[in-house]
Design a protein around this motif. Structure first.
Motif, PDB file in Angstrom:
ATOM      1  N   TRP A 234       0.852  -1.205   0.000  1.00 42.84           N
ATOM      2  CA  TRP A 234       0.000   0.000   0.000  1.00 42.84           C
ATOM      3  C   TRP A 234       0.878   1.243   0.000  1.00 42.84           C
ATOM      4  O   TRP A 234       0.645   2.190  -0.763  1.00 42.84           O
ATOM      5  N   TYR A 235       1.891   1.263   0.862  1.00 47.40           N
ATOM      6  CA  TYR A 235       2.743   2.444   0.983  1.00 47.40           C
ATOM      7  C   TYR A 235       3.496   2.720  -0.319  1.00 47.40           C
ATOM      8  O   TYR A 235       3.562   3.872  -0.785  1.00 47.40           O
ATOM      9  N   LEU A 236       4.056   1.689  -0.930  1.00 51.38           N
ATOM     10  CA  LEU A 236       4.800   1.885  -2.170  1.00 51.38           C
ATOM     11  C   LEU A 236       3.874   2.332  -3.299  1.00 51.38           C
ATOM     12  O   LEU A 236       4.245   3.169  -4.130  1.00 51.38           O
ATOM     13  N   ASP A 237       2.661   1.796  -3.323  1.00 53.89           N
ATOM     14  CA  ASP A 237       1.687   2.218  -4.323  1.00 53.89           C
ATOM     15  C   ASP A 237       1.322   3.685  -4.110  1.00 53.89           C
ATOM     16  O   ASP A 237       1.220   4.457  -5.071  1.00 53.89           O
ATOM     17  N   TYR A 238       1.135   4.065  -2.841  1.00 51.57           N
ATOM     18  CA  TYR A 238       0.829   5.460  -2.532  1.00 51.57           C
ATOM     19  C   TYR A 238       1.953   6.376  -3.020  1.00 51.57           C
ATOM     20  O   TYR A 238       1.707   7.425  -3.635  1.00 51.57           O
ATOM     21  N   ARG A 241       1.785   6.796  -6.782  1.00 55.15           N
ATOM     22  CA  ARG A 241       0.673   7.659  -7.196  1.00 55.15           C
ATOM     23  C   ARG A 241       0.964   9.119  -6.858  1.00 55.15           C
ATOM     24  O   ARG A 241       0.591  10.029  -7.599  1.00 55.15           O
ATOM     25  N   ASP A 242       1.642   9.349  -5.738  1.00 56.59           N
ATOM     26  CA  ASP A 242       1.936  10.702  -5.300  1.00 56.59           C
ATOM     27  C   ASP A 242       2.939  11.386  -6.227  1.00 56.59           C
ATOM     28  O   ASP A 242       2.784  12.566  -6.560  1.00 56.59           O
ATOM     29  N   ASP A 243       3.966  10.701  -6.648  1.00 55.52           N
ATOM     30  CA  ASP A 243       5.002  11.308  -7.489  1.00 55.52           C
ATOM     31  C   ASP A 243       4.742  11.154  -8.979  1.00 55.52           C
ATOM     32  O   ASP A 243       5.162  12.007  -9.768  1.00 55.52           O
ATOM     33  N   TYR A 244       4.080  10.082  -9.368  1.00 59.98           N
ATOM     34  CA  TYR A 244       3.953   9.761 -10.789  1.00 59.98           C
ATOM     35  C   TYR A 244       2.522   9.744 -11.317  1.00 59.98           C
ATOM     36  O   TYR A 244       2.320   9.613 -12.522  1.00 59.98           O
ATOM     37  N   GLY A 245       1.535   9.821 -10.438  1.00 53.26           N
ATOM     38  CA  GLY A 245       0.155   9.828 -10.895  1.00 53.26           C
ATOM     39  C   GLY A 245      -0.405   8.467 -11.233  1.00 53.26           C
ATOM     40  O   GLY A 245      -1.523   8.362 -11.740  1.00 53.26           O
ATOM     41  N   ALA A 246       0.333   7.404 -10.976  1.00 57.50           N
ATOM     42  CA  ALA A 246      -0.147   6.048 -11.259  1.00 57.50           C
ATOM     43  C   ALA A 246       0.522   5.089 -10.284  1.00 57.50           C
ATOM     44  O   ALA A 246       1.597   5.381  -9.740  1.00 57.50           O
ATOM     45  N   GLY A 247      -0.102   3.940 -10.068  1.00 59.71           N
ATOM     46  CA  GLY A 247       0.361   3.007  -9.058  1.00 59.71           C
ATOM     47  C   GLY A 247       1.496   2.105  -9.506  1.00 59.71           C
ATOM     48  O   GLY A 247       1.993   2.183 -10.633  1.00 59.71           O
ATOM     49  N   SER A 248       1.878   1.207  -8.603  1.00 58.96           N
ATOM     50  CA  SER A 248       3.029   0.338  -8.836  1.00 58.96           C
ATOM     51  C   SER A 248       2.795  -0.665  -9.960  1.00 58.96           C
ATOM     52  O   SER A 248       3.754  -1.206 -10.523  1.00 58.96           O
ATOM     53  N   ALA A 249       1.545  -0.936 -10.296  1.00 55.42           N
ATOM     54  CA  ALA A 249       1.254  -1.855 -11.397  1.00 55.42           C
ATOM     55  C   ALA A 249       1.384  -1.172 -12.749  1.00 55.42           C
ATOM     56  O   ALA A 249       1.300  -1.842 -13.784  1.00 55.42           O
ATOM     57  N   VAL A 250       1.588   0.144 -12.757  1.00 56.75           N
ATOM     58  CA  VAL A 250       1.669   0.908 -14.008  1.00 56.75           C
ATOM     59  C   VAL A 250       3.070   1.454 -14.253  1.00 56.75           C
ATOM     60  O   VAL A 250       3.584   1.379 -15.359  1.00 56.75           O
ATOM     61  N   VAL A 251       3.715   1.998 -13.213  1.00 52.48           N
ATOM     62  CA  VAL A 251       5.029   2.620 -13.412  1.00 52.48           C
ATOM     63  C   VAL A 251       6.112   1.547 -13.461  1.00 52.48           C
ATOM     64  O   VAL A 251       5.922   0.411 -13.015  1.00 52.48           O
ATOM     65  N   PRO A 400      -8.890   4.769  -3.751  1.00 50.46           N
ATOM     66  CA  PRO A 400      -7.574   4.586  -4.390  1.00 50.46           C
ATOM     67  C   PRO A 400      -7.109   5.793  -5.201  1.00 50.46           C
ATOM     68  O   PRO A 400      -5.943   5.870  -5.589  1.00 50.46           O
ATOM     69  N   ARG A 401      -8.002   6.735  -5.459  1.00 49.61           N
ATOM     70  CA  ARG A 401      -7.602   7.951  -6.171  1.00 49.61           C
ATOM     71  C   ARG A 401      -7.093   9.025  -5.221  1.00 49.61           C
ATOM     72  O   ARG A 401      -6.433   9.971  -5.645  1.00 49.61           O
ATOM     73  N   SER A 402      -7.415   8.900  -3.940  1.00 51.86           N
ATOM     74  CA  SER A 402      -7.110   9.945  -2.971  1.00 51.86           C
ATOM     75  C   SER A 402      -5.666   9.856  -2.482  1.00 51.86           C
ATOM     76  O   SER A 402      -5.155   8.775  -2.200  1.00 51.86           O
ATOM     77  N   LEU A 403      -5.041  11.029  -2.342  1.00 51.34           N
ATOM     78  CA  LEU A 403      -3.680  11.114  -1.814  1.00 51.34           C
ATOM     79  C   LEU A 403      -3.648  11.868  -0.491  1.00 51.34           C
ATOM     80  O   LEU A 403      -2.566  12.216  -0.004  1.00 51.34           O
ATOM     81  N   GLY A 404      -4.812  12.138   0.101  1.00 47.91           N
ATOM     82  CA  GLY A 404      -4.860  12.857   1.362  1.00 47.91           C
ATOM     83  C   GLY A 404      -4.920  14.355   1.147  1.00 47.91           C
ATOM     84  O   GLY A 404      -5.258  14.844   0.060  1.00 47.91           O
ATOM     85  N   TYR A 405      -4.582  15.101   2.177  1.00 46.35           N
ATOM     86  CA  TYR A 405      -4.674  16.555   2.097  1.00 46.35           C
ATOM     87  C   TYR A 405      -3.546  17.207   2.886  1.00 46.35           C
ATOM     88  O   TYR A 405      -2.961  16.602   3.788  1.00 46.35           O
TER      89      TYR A 405
END
Length: 532
Positions: A234-238, A241-251, A400-405
């Protein structure tokens, strides 16, 4: 600590309220970008016919795009005595993904909201920060101005019904999760030692080992290393998504490791070196930096200009742009042109785009983003306990789209809490780009509010206004094969009178890459003129 029954009921009531057709007690709307301008480019470029220009102008160097790369290129040229430089910017404010906003009298970001302390390879960024007084030398050491560093507490995570310090999910001593954290930390350290990673990434070199990582997704690489722990993944996927806009299954696996190895590594809980990376931040985010880069360009920075066509001739480059305020076409003639534009836009405006540009644009996807700035009339109640309110606040296993605030007033020195603006970030799948660009702001605002209400049941009742910024193509996604692409590498060199400067050339979007790219191009043009 688990959620109480009362808190669950309050959250449920909030979620129910968010499903109403009209938000109760709060207003809002879209801000920041005019999608019609991008559509104008698309429609006119397809037709091939442009109206006759109403204005003819000249410049020695014309920079297209006043994001961080374009501003950096203009700065580098000015530093070397070339002042006949003009910039054309699509939007009404310079800064690109580093623009800011003001809501209820409080500054807040519309995009990038922090800058890490630059590493040893980011020379250009370090020079800028020294110039701005953010870094200084003391007794032979580089010291940051703590007033501009993120105030403590910096980060917290909502997990298992309570807030905990930091964003890495907790791991019990002796647990399988902790063992996996330590194994990943060792692999990152090994990659740093054996391959080398740097930011800007071009300074790390490129080896067969890098290429092997770039050929697979990060998720595939993690599976191959036996790293399957739910909390670690979860953390690595986050982070992806935070730096690249997509999860670990995409980058790519290169991108996943670069996130840590180009900075200060990955540290498991309890490690002696497990210190939080200090970052510079401001209420308006990186707009603080963008405004200072744009300030010296008064009279030469032309906003509200939609670039429609770029055509290179034997002796000059012709650029046609639509002046959005005047409603007519400007024709510019320049000796050199810097395309500080996303590569897919550069490919569209160039009359004869080179093969490398077309190939790079086709293989480089971009992530859509949503930034929601929420004005709260009073501070949120911290009834769920645990770590205190922080600058960056993230919910574990949320939408899964949310990155917090982030809290825009966290940097304030006011002696007591009060009204604030929360800036919520969402990285969306590419398939949702159309829905984001055509959707009602109310629907997207309600989704953001519902997501945050899980941890803050009192948020909907304290919300007064929501300003939403949507990016159809916010940042390049470093998919497998992109970073090592020969076509991408070819664009780092000039092609005739055309020069490319953008974070897209690194395959991903961060301030350091954009600024270094623009600076390098500006210095190269200045050096060529001196030799000529």
């Amino acid at each position: 600590m688990k959620l109480t029954r009362r808190a669950v009921m309050l959250a449920a009531a909030s979620l129910s309220a968010c499903g109403q057709a009209q938000p109760a007690g709060w207003t809002g709307g879209w801000v920041g970008a005019d999608a019609a301008r991008g559509h104008r480019l698309r429609s006119l470029s397809k037709s091939g016919n442009l109206p006759a220009p109403a204005v003819q102008r000249k410049a020695h160097v014309l920079v297209l795009g006043a994001g961080i790369a374009g501003l950096a290129a203009a700065r580098a040229l000015a530093q070397r005595g070339i002042d006949d430089v003009h910039l054309l910017e699509l939007e009404d404010v310079a800064g690109g993904n580093s623009r800011g906003h003001v809501l209820a009298g409080m500054a807040c970001p519309l995009g990038a909201h922090y800058l890490p302390l630059p590493g040893p390879h980011a020379h250009e960024v370090g020079e800028l920060l020294h110039e701005l007084g953010l870094l200084r030398m003391e007794a032979g050491r580089v010291v940051p101005d703590e007033m501009h560093l993120c105030h403590s507490p910096q980060e917290r995570l909502f997990i298992d019904g309570a807030w905990v310090d930091g964003l890495l999910p907790p791991a019990e001593p002796g647990s399988g999760t902790l063992a996996q954290y330590r194994r990943f930390a060792a692999l990152v350290a090994q990659a740093q030692r054996e391959l080398g990673f740097a930011m800007p990434t071009e300074r790390a070199g490129w080896t067969a080992g890098h290429a092997a990582l770039d050929a697979q997704t990060f998720a595939q690489w993690l599976d191959g290393q036996g790293l399957r722990d739910t909390r670690l993944r979860w953390y690595l996927d986050y982070c992806c998504r935070d730096d690249y806009g997509a999860g670990s299954a995409v980058v790519s696996a290169w991108a996943g490791l670069h996130y840590f190895a180009s900075r200060h590594g990955f540290h498991a809980p309890g490690d002696e070196d497990a210190e939080r990376d200090p970052v510079f931040t401001w209420p308006e985010g990186n707009a603080w930096l963008a405004r200072r880069l744009a300030a010296p360009l008064a009279g030469r920075l032309h906003t509200g200009r939609t670039v429609l066509r770029v055509s290179e001739g034997r002796h000059a480059v012709q650029v046609w742009a639509h002046d959005e305020a005047q409603g007519h076409i400007e024709a510019w003639t320049a000796h050199q042109v810097v395309l500080a534009l996303p590569l897919f836009i550069a490919a569209r405006v160039l009359n004869a785009p080179p093969a490398a540009l077309m190939q790079s644009a086709q293989q480089q996807p971009h992530a859509p983003w949503l930034v929601a700035n929420l004005h709260l009339a009073e501070p949120l109640l911290d009834r769920l306990g645990g770590a205190p309110p922080s600058w960056d606040n993230v919910c574990y296993a949320a939408d899964p789209r949310s990155l917090g605030y982030v809290d825009a007033m966290h940097q304030s020195t006011r002696p007591h809490p009060g009204p604030t603006v929360l800036s919520a970030y969402w990285a969306l799948p590419q398939a949702e780009r159309g829905a984001l660009l055509s959707g009602d702001w109310r629907l997207w605002a309600e989704r953001v509010v519902a997501d945050l209400a899980t941890a803050h049941p009192d948020l909907p009742g304290k919300l007064r206004h929501a300003d939403l910024m949507r990016y159809g193509h916010a940042m390049s996604i470093p998919v497998p094969g992109l970073r090592g692409s020969p076509a991408l590498a070819a664009l780092r060199e000039p092609i005739g009178r055309l020069h490319f400067a953008h974070a897209d050339l690194a395959g991903y979007s961060v301030f350091e890459e954009a600024f270094s790219s623009g600076t390098a191009v500006g210095r190269r043009i200045a050096a060529a003129q001196r030799l000529g």
